[in-house]
Design a protein around this motif. Structure first.
Motif, PDB file in Angstrom:
ATOM      1  N   ASP A  27       0.841  -1.191   0.000  1.00 19.73           N
ATOM      2  CA  ASP A  27       0.000   0.000   0.000  1.00 19.73           C
ATOM      3  C   ASP A  27       0.881   1.247   0.000  1.00 19.73           C
ATOM      4  O   ASP A  27       2.112   1.169   0.081  1.00 19.73           O
ATOM      5  CB  ASP A  27      -0.955  -0.001   1.201  1.00 19.73           C
ATOM      6  N   LEU A  28       0.235   2.405  -0.084  1.00 20.91           N
ATOM      7  CA  LEU A  28       0.967   3.669  -0.202  1.00 20.91           C
ATOM      8  C   LEU A  28       1.804   3.949   1.044  1.00 20.91           C
ATOM      9  O   LEU A  28       2.923   4.468   0.943  1.00 20.91           O
ATOM     10  CB  LEU A  28      -0.030   4.818  -0.431  1.00 20.91           C
ATOM     11  N   ASN A  29       1.290   3.606   2.220  1.00 23.52           N
ATOM     12  CA  ASN A  29       2.019   3.845   3.461  1.00 23.52           C
ATOM     13  C   ASN A  29       3.336   3.065   3.492  1.00 23.52           C
ATOM     14  O   ASN A  29       4.383   3.605   3.873  1.00 23.52           O
ATOM     15  CB  ASN A  29       1.147   3.445   4.661  1.00 23.52           C
ATOM     16  N   THR A  30       3.280   1.796   3.077  1.00 23.95           N
ATOM     17  CA  THR A  30       4.491   0.969   3.034  1.00 23.95           C
ATOM     18  C   THR A  30       5.482   1.514   2.018  1.00 23.95           C
ATOM     19  O   THR A  30       6.697   1.510   2.257  1.00 23.95           O
ATOM     20  CB  THR A  30       4.133  -0.484   2.704  1.00 23.95           C
ATOM     21  N   LEU A  31       4.966   1.992   0.887  1.00 30.42           N
ATOM     22  CA  LEU A  31       5.834   2.572  -0.145  1.00 30.42           C
ATOM     23  C   LEU A  31       6.584   3.782   0.399  1.00 30.42           C
ATOM     24  O   LEU A  31       7.791   3.932   0.175  1.00 30.42           O
ATOM     25  CB  LEU A  31       5.010   2.974  -1.366  1.00 30.42           C
ATOM     26  N   TRP A  32       5.893   4.636   1.152  1.00 29.34           N
ATOM     27  CA  TRP A  32       6.542   5.814   1.739  1.00 29.34           C
ATOM     28  C   TRP A  32       7.600   5.416   2.761  1.00 29.34           C
ATOM     29  O   TRP A  32       8.662   6.043   2.849  1.00 29.34           O
ATOM     30  CB  TRP A  32       5.498   6.726   2.380  1.00 29.34           C
ATOM     31  N   LEU A  33       7.302   4.365   3.535  1.00 29.15           N
ATOM     32  CA  LEU A  33       8.277   3.885   4.515  1.00 29.15           C
ATOM     33  C   LEU A  33       9.532   3.356   3.818  1.00 29.15           C
ATOM     34  O   LEU A  33      10.660   3.621   4.246  1.00 29.15           O
ATOM     35  CB  LEU A  33       7.661   2.787   5.383  1.00 29.15           C
ATOM     36  N   LEU A  34       9.346   2.616   2.735  1.00 35.23           N
ATOM     37  CA  LEU A  34      10.489   2.086   1.976  1.00 35.23           C
ATOM     38  C   LEU A  34      11.294   3.218   1.336  1.00 35.23           C
ATOM     39  O   LEU A  34      12.529   3.177   1.308  1.00 35.23           O
ATOM     40  CB  LEU A  34      10.002   1.114   0.902  1.00 35.23           C
ATOM     41  N   LEU A  35      10.585   4.223   0.841  1.00 32.96           N
ATOM     42  CA  LEU A  35      11.263   5.381   0.240  1.00 32.96           C
ATOM     43  C   LEU A  35      12.081   6.133   1.293  1.00 32.96           C
ATOM     44  O   LEU A  35      13.231   6.514   1.045  1.00 32.96           O
ATOM     45  CB  LEU A  35      10.225   6.322  -0.387  1.00 32.96           C
ATOM     46  N   ALA A  36      11.502   6.311   2.480  1.00 30.32           N
ATOM     47  CA  ALA A  36      12.216   6.983   3.572  1.00 30.32           C
ATOM     48  C   ALA A  36      13.437   6.180   3.992  1.00 30.32           C
ATOM     49  O   ALA A  36      14.518   6.745   4.226  1.00 30.32           O
ATOM     50  CB  ALA A  36      11.276   7.180   4.764  1.00 30.32           C
ATOM     51  N   LEU A  37      13.294   4.866   4.084  1.00 33.80           N
ATOM     52  CA  LEU A  37      14.415   4.007   4.472  1.00 33.80           C
ATOM     53  C   LEU A  37      15.554   4.098   3.467  1.00 33.80           C
ATOM     54  O   LEU A  37      16.727   4.222   3.848  1.00 33.80           O
ATOM     55  CB  LEU A  37      13.936   2.555   4.596  1.00 33.80           C
ATOM     56  N   GLY A  38      15.217   4.040   2.190  1.00 30.62           N
ATOM     57  CA  GLY A  38      16.254   4.038   1.156  1.00 30.62           C
ATOM     58  C   GLY A  38      16.935   5.374   0.951  1.00 30.62           C
ATOM     59  O   GLY A  38      18.100   5.422   0.548  1.00 30.62           O
ATOM     60  N   THR A  39      16.218   6.470   1.236  1.00 32.64           N
ATOM     61  CA  THR A  39      16.770   7.809   0.991  1.00 32.64           C
ATOM     62  C   THR A  39      17.278   8.460   2.278  1.00 32.64           C
ATOM     63  O   THR A  39      18.484   8.550   2.506  1.00 32.64           O
ATOM     64  CB  THR A  39      15.707   8.703   0.318  1.00 32.64           C
ATOM     65  N   PHE A  40      16.361   8.886   3.142  1.00 35.26           N
ATOM     66  CA  PHE A  40      16.743   9.630   4.354  1.00 35.26           C
ATOM     67  C   PHE A  40      17.538   8.799   5.353  1.00 35.26           C
ATOM     68  O   PHE A  40      18.377   9.334   6.083  1.00 35.26           O
ATOM     69  CB  PHE A  40      15.493  10.186   5.050  1.00 35.26           C
ATOM     70  N   PHE A  41      17.295   7.485   5.395  1.00 35.95           N
ATOM     71  CA  PHE A  41      17.960   6.667   6.406  1.00 35.95           C
ATOM     72  C   PHE A  41      19.095   5.802   5.838  1.00 35.95           C
ATOM     73  O   PHE A  41      19.716   5.064   6.586  1.00 35.95           O
ATOM     74  CB  PHE A  41      16.930   5.777   7.118  1.00 35.95           C
ATOM     75  N   THR A  42      19.336   5.879   4.529  1.00 38.95           N
ATOM     76  CA  THR A  42      20.424   5.090   3.936  1.00 38.95           C
ATOM     77  C   THR A  42      21.323   5.957   3.061  1.00 38.95           C
ATOM     78  O   THR A  42      22.492   6.168   3.376  1.00 38.95           O
ATOM     79  CB  THR A  42      19.865   3.915   3.113  1.00 38.95           C
ATOM     80  N   ALA A  43      20.783   6.466   1.963  1.00 37.11           N
ATOM     81  CA  ALA A  43      21.607   7.224   1.015  1.00 37.11           C
ATOM     82  C   ALA A  43      22.154   8.509   1.627  1.00 37.11           C
ATOM     83  O   ALA A  43      23.353   8.799   1.521  1.00 37.11           O
ATOM     84  CB  ALA A  43      20.785   7.533  -0.239  1.00 37.11           C
ATOM     85  N   ILE A  44      21.290   9.280   2.269  1.00 41.46           N
ATOM     86  CA  ILE A  44      21.714  10.578   2.820  1.00 41.46           C
ATOM     87  C   ILE A  44      22.778  10.428   3.904  1.00 41.46           C
ATOM     88  O   ILE A  44      23.817  11.106   3.849  1.00 41.46           O
ATOM     89  CB  ILE A  44      20.494  11.385   3.310  1.00 41.46           C
ATOM     90  N   PRO A  45      22.588   9.554   4.921  1.00 37.77           N
ATOM     91  CA  PRO A  45      23.660   9.434   5.927  1.00 37.77           C
ATOM     92  C   PRO A  45      24.979   8.935   5.361  1.00 37.77           C
ATOM     93  O   PRO A  45      26.050   9.388   5.780  1.00 37.77           O
ATOM     94  CB  PRO A  45      23.082   8.443   6.954  1.00 37.77           C
ATOM     95  N   HIS A  46      24.935   8.016   4.379  1.00 37.72           N
ATOM     96  CA  HIS A  46      26.187   7.539   3.785  1.00 37.72           C
ATOM     97  C   HIS A  46      26.877   8.641   2.975  1.00 37.72           C
ATOM     98  O   HIS A  46      28.104   8.693   2.906  1.00 37.72           O
ATOM     99  CB  HIS A  46      25.933   6.305   2.913  1.00 37.72           C
ATOM    100  N   ALA A  47      26.084   9.506   2.364  1.00 43.70           N
ATOM    101  CA  ALA A  47      26.671  10.643   1.649  1.00 43.70           C
ATOM    102  C   ALA A  47      27.231  11.673   2.627  1.00 43.70           C
ATOM    103  O   ALA A  47      28.234  12.328   2.345  1.00 43.70           O
ATOM    104  CB  ALA A  47      25.623  11.288   0.746  1.00 43.70           C
ATOM    105  N   MET A  48      26.591  11.811   3.792  1.00 47.12           N
ATOM    106  CA  MET A  48      27.029  12.781   4.800  1.00 47.12           C
ATOM    107  C   MET A  48      28.328  12.375   5.477  1.00 47.12           C
ATOM    108  O   MET A  48      29.078  13.232   5.953  1.00 47.12           O
ATOM    109  CB  MET A  48      25.944  12.956   5.865  1.00 47.12           C
ATOM    110  N   ILE A  49      28.607  11.073   5.530  1.00 46.33           N
ATOM    111  CA  ILE A  49      29.795  10.584   6.226  1.00 46.33           C
ATOM    112  C   ILE A  49      31.068  11.213   5.665  1.00 46.33           C
ATOM    113  O   ILE A  49      31.947  11.653   6.407  1.00 46.33           O
ATOM    114  CB  ILE A  49      29.872   9.048   6.168  1.00 46.33           C
ATOM    115  N   ALA A  50      31.154  11.256   4.327  1.00 49.63           N
ATOM    116  CA  ALA A  50      32.354  11.813   3.696  1.00 49.63           C
ATOM    117  C   ALA A  50      32.552  13.279   4.077  1.00 49.63           C
ATOM    118  O   ALA A  50      33.680  13.733   4.291  1.00 49.63           O
ATOM    119  CB  ALA A  50      32.248  11.673   2.182  1.00 49.63           C
ATOM    120  N   THR A  51      31.441  14.023   4.195  1.00 53.39           N
ATOM    121  CA  THR A  51      31.517  15.443   4.550  1.00 53.39           C
ATOM    122  C   THR A  51      32.002  15.632   5.979  1.00 53.39           C
ATOM    123  O   THR A  51      32.844  16.493   6.259  1.00 53.39           O
ATOM    124  CB  THR A  51      30.139  16.105   4.377  1.00 53.39           C
ATOM    125  N   THR A  52      31.471  14.832   6.908  1.00 59.75           N
ATOM    126  CA  THR A  52      31.852  14.982   8.318  1.00 59.75           C
ATOM    127  C   THR A  52      33.319  14.650   8.541  1.00 59.75           C
ATOM    128  O   THR A  52      33.975  15.247   9.395  1.00 59.75           O
ATOM    129  CB  THR A  52      30.985  14.076   9.218  1.00 59.75           C
TER     130      THR A  52
END
Length: 293
Positions: free
Chosen positions: A203-228
């Motif tokens: 459903d749409l709710n699960t899709l949003w959760l998966l999108l949040a996991l893949g972007t805000f909780f995976t891609a973004i922190p891994h990209a931020m590591i190099a900056t820190t």
């Protein structure tokens, strides 16, 4: 704001986001393979976009590097699947504590990569970790889901330690975003034949959760590591990273009302203490090696 202070705040946010990934094992009504596959698809797209926009380029330097990326991606796929599986079998608290045996596991297997000697302090750390795990395990039987979750979590920790060592030796010349982009790219075809029909029917709710996991909780922190890391010492990064279980357990208590037992908390304290000790000790050894070279 002072660049060091700004980087430290960014690092804590990064570690909090990574700690938050554990919650999705309970929030998303899918199996660990489905969660990992969807996480990797969204993370891969964003990480490649970050690498492209930063001028890093998408190609690797040699055919050998493509082969290494393939191997790292396979290990990452199984690590992520077992990471979520451990928490679904037991709980967020137990799963994240089992995962953070990886610093001690790293020290135990590192001699095979570095050709260095295993010290008695490392054996002592391993004993402390075993004591912590023994407190968490409720029953020696594999029929107990919590026990099985601990075993799967430790296996995931072993894979994570292997991945980190191989990455450091053979793939560290690439930025964090680019390296993770290629590894998540490999995860997708590795798991695509194992995903269930439930993933297509979400459903749409699960899709949003998966999108949040893949972007805000995976891609973004891994990209931020190099900056820190531009303004912080590796030791500072490693020590703050050890707070990931604390954030994960705190979020689980507040957001999904998970109440860890006192055995889990004491066992976790022992495991994390050993992880922090090995982090500090490894940094000291690296500093000595640099001074001698």
């Amino acid at each position: 704001m002072d660049p060091v202070k700004k980087s430290l705040i960014s690092l804590h946010i990064t570690v909090m986001l990574l700690g938050g990934t554990a919650l999705f094992s309970q929030l998303i009504p899918l199996g660990s393979i489905d969660i990992t596959f969807a996480r990797s698809v969204f993370a891969c797209l964003l990480l490649f976009a970050v690498a492209k926009l930063s001028g890093d380029g998408l190609r690797l330097n040699s055919n050998r590097d493509y082969f290494i990326a393939f191997g790292l991606g396979i290990i990452m796929a199984v690590h992520w699947v077992t990471y979520f599986m451990a928490m679904q079998l037991s709980s967020v608290s137990v799963g994240i504590i089992a995962l953070f045996t990886f610093p001690v596991i790293t020290v135990l297997i590192e001699p095979y990569f570095e050709k260095n000697r295993l010290l008695w302090q490392d054996i002592a750390s391993a004993v402390v970790v075993l004591a912590g795990i023994a407190l968490i395990v409720p029953d020696a039987s594999l029929e107990n889901d919590v026990t099985l979750g601990v075993i799967v979590g430790i296996f995931s920790a072993f894979l994570y330690a292997m991945r980190n060592l191989l990455h450091r030796h053979y793939f560290s010349h690439y930025s964090g975003a680019k390296a993770m982009a290629w590894q998540t790219l490999i995860v997708c075809p590795t798991l695509v034949f194992f995903v269930s029909d439930e993933l297509v029917m979400i459903d749409l709710n699960t899709l949003w959760l998966l999108l949040a996991l893949g972007t805000f909780f995976t891609a973004i922190p891994h990209a931020m590591i190099a900056t820190t890391l531009q303004h912080l010492r590796a030791k500072t990064f490693s020590l703050v990273a050890c707070m990931q279980p604390f954030y994960a357990i705190l979020f689980a208590m507040i957001l999904i009302n998970e109440q860890p037992t006192w055995q889990t908390l004491v066992g976790g304290l022992l495991v994390i203490s050993a992880a922090i000790y090995e982090t500090i000790n490894t940094h000291k050894e690296n500093q000595k090696a640099k001074q001698c070279s």
